[in-house]
Structure formats: structure tokens, C-alpha cells
Write a protein that holds these residues in place. Structure first.
Motif, PDB file in Angstrom:
ATOM      1  N   ARG A   1       0.832  -1.185   0.000  1.00 18.95           N
ATOM      2  CA  ARG A   1       0.000   0.000   0.000  1.00 18.95           C
ATOM      3  C   ARG A   1       0.874   1.245   0.000  1.00 18.95           C
ATOM      4  O   ARG A   1       1.979   1.243   0.502  1.00 18.95           O
ATOM      5  CB  ARG A   1      -0.873   0.041   1.254  1.00 18.95           C
ATOM      6  CG  ARG A   1      -2.103  -0.779   1.185  1.00 18.95           C
ATOM      7  CD  ARG A   1      -2.687  -0.857   2.564  1.00 18.95           C
ATOM      8  NE  ARG A   1      -3.830   0.028   2.729  1.00 18.95           N
ATOM      9  CZ  ARG A   1      -3.881   1.037   3.569  1.00 18.95           C
ATOM     10  NH1 ARG A   1      -2.843   1.353   4.292  1.00 18.95           N
ATOM     11  NH2 ARG A   1      -4.971   1.744   3.683  1.00 18.95           N
ATOM     12  N   ASN A   2       0.310   2.291  -0.504  1.00 21.50           N
ATOM     13  CA  ASN A   2       0.969   3.570  -0.496  1.00 21.50           C
ATOM     14  C   ASN A   2       0.974   4.109   0.948  1.00 21.50           C
ATOM     15  O   ASN A   2      -0.027   4.058   1.636  1.00 21.50           O
ATOM     16  CB  ASN A   2       0.123   4.437  -1.441  1.00 21.50           C
ATOM     17  CG  ASN A   2       0.534   5.863  -1.472  1.00 21.50           C
ATOM     18  OD1 ASN A   2       1.382   6.279  -0.693  1.00 21.50           O
ATOM     19  ND2 ASN A   2      -0.076   6.593  -2.366  1.00 21.50           N
TER      20      ASN A   2
ATOM     21  N   GLN B   1      -1.711   6.477   2.067  1.00 20.46           N
ATOM     22  CA  GLN B   1      -3.084   5.975   2.074  1.00 20.46           C
ATOM     23  C   GLN B   1      -3.855   6.489   3.299  1.00 20.46           C
ATOM     24  O   GLN B   1      -3.304   6.586   4.380  1.00 20.46           O
ATOM     25  CB  GLN B   1      -3.010   4.446   2.154  1.00 20.46           C
ATOM     26  CG  GLN B   1      -4.244   3.757   1.689  1.00 20.46           C
ATOM     27  CD  GLN B   1      -4.188   3.468   0.205  1.00 20.46           C
ATOM     28  OE1 GLN B   1      -3.139   3.473  -0.408  1.00 20.46           O
ATOM     29  NE2 GLN B   1      -5.347   3.238  -0.368  1.00 20.46           N
TER      30      GLN B   1
ATOM     31  N   SER C   1     -10.180   2.945   5.204  1.00 17.64           N
ATOM     32  CA  SER C   1     -10.415   2.599   3.798  1.00 17.64           C
ATOM     33  C   SER C   1     -11.891   2.593   3.447  1.00 17.64           C
ATOM     34  O   SER C   1     -12.259   2.850   2.303  1.00 17.64           O
ATOM     35  CB  SER C   1      -9.828   1.229   3.480  1.00 17.64           C
ATOM     36  OG  SER C   1      -8.433   1.278   3.562  1.00 17.64           O
TER      37      SER C   1
ATOM     38  N   ALA D   1      -8.194  10.119  -2.956  1.00 14.11           N
ATOM     39  CA  ALA D   1      -6.977   9.791  -2.223  1.00 14.11           C
ATOM     40  C   ALA D   1      -5.812  10.571  -2.812  1.00 14.11           C
ATOM     41  O   ALA D   1      -5.865  11.012  -3.945  1.00 14.11           O
ATOM     42  CB  ALA D   1      -6.711   8.296  -2.314  1.00 14.11           C
TER      43      ALA D   1
END
Ligand code: ASP
Ligand code: MG
Length: 409
Positions: free
Chosen positions: A247-248, A251, A255, A408
Motif C-alpha cells: 500500500r501507499n 493511504q 479505507s 486519495a
């Protein structure tokens, strides 16, 4: 050159025109130099039709024979897709689960995959063929046809991707990915570019409409790179389901917002506050095969406690019956049931490194006057039980409170 497993669901395979469309998409990946293994579902509605047909002839169909019947939908699909591929000049070959040798246990109707012999598939791929495999089915050690449970083609796709060590498993469906919440409740809900396996499992209430949950567990276990995409849109990258490391870092902490409408709460009032009580209450409930979700216990000053837990609303009457039987034994004063609850959860792997998520959640709900009836938490999820009439409102305010309607970074 990559090895890609693509799974097409019933809607994508729903008519000859749509099957041609799938063939064109597969041909496009072939033309880019990739090796492609395709897993297909039965044409939409077909499995339901077969189940209904079997039930017309038998009230309680023999599980082995039922699998013989319901597995045929996928066999039709593989043949039709290979014909469509050959028609546009793509060399292809079809396989049933048994022909591949997707070995399962013998739990008809919900069989688990034990192993896959990938030799034949590898041979065909080496000969530049597209391999088309029937989803949802396998074969047990005695050669009986088995099926993997409804929605099981997803699991076939993931299992093949794991066995072949494919670079990616793409699940083509009629939605273009996993959303921050249900867009029917929050029109601003966004498609997630990335979600982790753990989050996807927690978002089951949203995600299970997209993927069979078992396939997600399988993909997590074998680290299969899994992507959900729409078979009707050319451009969208869909949602990548992956491990946390991928994942970035930027983030968002949360979620998505998941929810479940059909909750019920049971309170056992005035039980003695002593060791063994939780087990005396929940033991018989578990024996009756009832899943318990949230649990709280409140001890009073008078040596008694109130014990509350939630079950799915369908199980409420059954649970009350079970408890009525043990009420006298455990010395409970009364049993109360409340069937108008729902559960709303904020989900995100980011929360374990960001304190304050719970406070933000509770503040947002309190500002709308929504009373929290129960709370439960895990590493990556905070759930509250609230009155069902507030479900939509709660999902909307939480979606906003965690900035999920903003793109995002
Ligand atoms: N055809 C099966 C079903 O309808 C399997 C699948 O589509 O994944 O459940
Ligand atoms: Mg499906």
C-alpha cells in the motif's frame, strides 16, 4: 510477458454477444504477449435454473447428484468461450475441473481445493494456447464431480493463479471494483485503487457482493495479486487487493465504511457475577450453531451482571429459545431481545498506527444524536451497534468524517 489468470463471472458470460466480448478482451491480452488462463462461471441465471430443476425432482437432492447437475453450467461456458476464441483466430482449449484435476475433498456443494495438477495447462500455454477452465468445480479422490459453493468460480481463479504462480489474478465482474461504501447509500463513495486482504475480509458486507470471501482468504494465504475489474469498462484499473506492504504510505487511515443491517441483541439480565457464567450462556448458543458477534458484560454492585450479545436477526428466535431453556439453570432474572439493530464499522489497516479513530467515530455519531448501543474493536476495525433506523445516516456521516469522499492523495 506475464502470466495472467482472468476470471469472468456469469454476467460477463451472459449471452453470445457478451461471450464474444470476453473473447475479444482475452485476444487483446494475448496480442500484448501475455499468457492467459481464463476461468469462467456459468451464464447468468444458469446455476439457479439448474438448482431449481433438481429441486423439482427431489425435495432434498442427493448432494453428489446435485453437483453433477449444477456443475454443467460452467461446462457449457468453457466450450462456448473456446469456440468464440477460435472464431477470431485465437488458439484455445477448454478444461473441466476434473480434466485439469482440480482435486478437492468430497464435501459436495462446498468442497475445498486440496491440490491442482497444472501440467496440462503448462503444456498448452507453452504451445501458445489460451486455456479456458470451468470455475466452481473439481473432482475428489474417487473421481466424483464436486462443486465449491455458490460464487466458487472466484476461488477457482485464485487457486489456479496460486498453483501457476501467475503474475496477477483478474476478476472481471459487473462492478468496477471495491468502493469506500455502498454507493446506493453514499453517492460520493469512491472506488478504492488498493485495499488489503484483511480490510477486504472486514468489509465482507460490501465486498462479498464483489468476490466470494473464501477466494479472498485463499489469495491472502498464497499472496496472489488479485484485481477486481469491470468487464464492461475498458479503462478502469479496478481495485487491487494486496498485502499491506504494497500500500501507499499516504493511504488514508480508514479505507471504508462497512455495515450489516440484520443484527439483533439479546440481554440476559441479573445473572450471578461469577466464573463460568459466560460459558454457560454462550455454550448452548454455540452448540445450536448460532454465530455470536459482539459481546458485553456489565457487573452491577449487587453481585449480579447483565450479559448482552448480538446475533444475526434470523437467529434471534432460535437464540431466545435456547436461552429460555437454560435461564433457570444460570439463575437469570430475565431475557430481553431487541431486533432492530444494525452494525456499522469503520475499517482500515492504518488505524493501528493512528490513535483517535474511535474518538472521531463516536464524535461524528454523537453530533447526529445517534446512540451507540454496543462497541467492538479489532486491530483494523471499530464496529458499533446502533438502531437500524439510523443506518443510512451513520454511514453517511462516517464516510464524511473520515474524508472518504475526497480523492486519495
Ligand atoms: N455458477 C456458480 C454460481 O452461480 C459459481 C460462480 O458463478 O462463481 O454460484
Ligand atoms: Mg460471483
Amino acid at each position: 510477458m506475464a502470466l495472467i489468470v482472468q476470471k469472468y463471472g456469469g454476467t460477463s458470460m451472459g449471452s453470445p454477444e457478451r461471450i464474444k466480448n470476453v473473447a475479444r478482451r482475452v485476444a487483446k491480452f494475448r496480442a500484448q504477449g501475455h499468457q492467459v488462463v481464463v476461468v469462467v462461471s456459468a451464464m447468468s441465471g444458469e446455476t439457479n435454473r439448474l438448482v431449481a430443476l433438481a429441486r423439482e425432482l427431489s425435495k432434498a437432492p442427493d448432494p453428489r447428484e446435485l453437483d453433477v447437475v449444477v456443475s454443467t453450467g460452467e461446462q457449457v461456458s468453457i466450450g462456448l468461450l473456446v469456440l468464440a476464441l477460435q472464431d477470431i483466430g485465437v488458439a484455445a482449449k477448454s478444461y473441466t475441473g476434473g480434466q485439469v484435476k482440480i482435486l478437492t475433498d468430497n464435501a459436495f456443494g462446498k468442497a475445498r481445493i486440496l491440490g491442482i495438477d497444472e501440467a496440462a495447462i503448462r503444456r498448452d500455454l507453452a504451445e501458445d494456447k489460451v486455456v479456458v477452465v470451468a470455475g466452481f468445480q473439481g473432482v475428489d479422490a474417487d473421481g466424483n464431480i464436486t462443486t465449491l459453493g455458490r460464487g466458487g468460480s472466484d476461488t477457482t481463479g485464485v487457486a489456479l493463479a496460486a498453483a501457476l504462480k501467475a503474475d496477477e489474478c483478474q476478476i472481471y465482474t459487473d462492478v468496477d471494483g471495491v468502493y469506500t461504501t455502498d454507493p446506493r447509500i453514499v453517492p460520493e463513495a469512491r472506488r478504492l485503487d488498493v485495499i488489503t486482504f484483511e480490510e477486504m475480509l472486514e468489509m465482507a458486507s460490501l465486498g462479498s457482493k464483489v468476490l466470494q470471501i473464501r477466494s479472498v482468504e485463499f489469495a491472502g494465504k498464497y499472496k496472489v495479486k488479485l484485481r477486481v475489474l469491470s468487464s464492461f469498462e475498458e479503462e478502469s484499473q479496478g481495485t487491487l487487493i494486496t498485502v499491506e506492504e504494497n500500500r501507499n504510505m499516504e493511504q488514508p487511515v480508514i479505507s471504508g465504511i462497512a455495515f450489516n443491517r440484520d443484527e439483533a441483541k439479546i440481554t440476559v439480565l441479573g445473572v450471578p457475577d461469577q466464573p463460568g457464567i459466560a460459558c454457560q450462556i454462550l455454550g448452548p448458543v454455540a452448540e445450536a450453531n448460532i454465530d455470536v458477534d459482539m459481546i458485553i458484560q456489565n457487573a452491577g454492585r449487587d453481585g449480579t451482571a447483565d450479559f448482552s450479545f448480538t446475533v444475526s436477526r434470523n437467529d434471534l428466535d432460535k437464540t431466545v429459545n435456547v436461552l429460555d431453556r437454560v435461564k433457570a439453570v444460570i439463575g437469570a432474572k430475565a431475557i430481553e431481545a431487541d431486533k432492530n439493530l444494525c452494525k456499522v464499522s469503520v475499517v482500515g489497516v492504518g488505524m493501528h498506527s493512528h490513535p483517535g479513530v474511535a474518538a472521531r467515530m463516536f464524535r461524528a455519531l454523537s453530533e447526529e444524536g445517534i446512540n451507540i448501543r454496543m462497541i467492538s474493536t479489532s486491530e483494523i476495525k471499530i464496529s458499533v451497534a446502533i438502531d437500524e433506523k439510523y443506518l443510512e445516516l451513520a454511514v453517511r456521516v462516517l464516510h464524511k468524517a473520515f474524508d472518504l469522499d475526497r480523492p486519495a492523495l
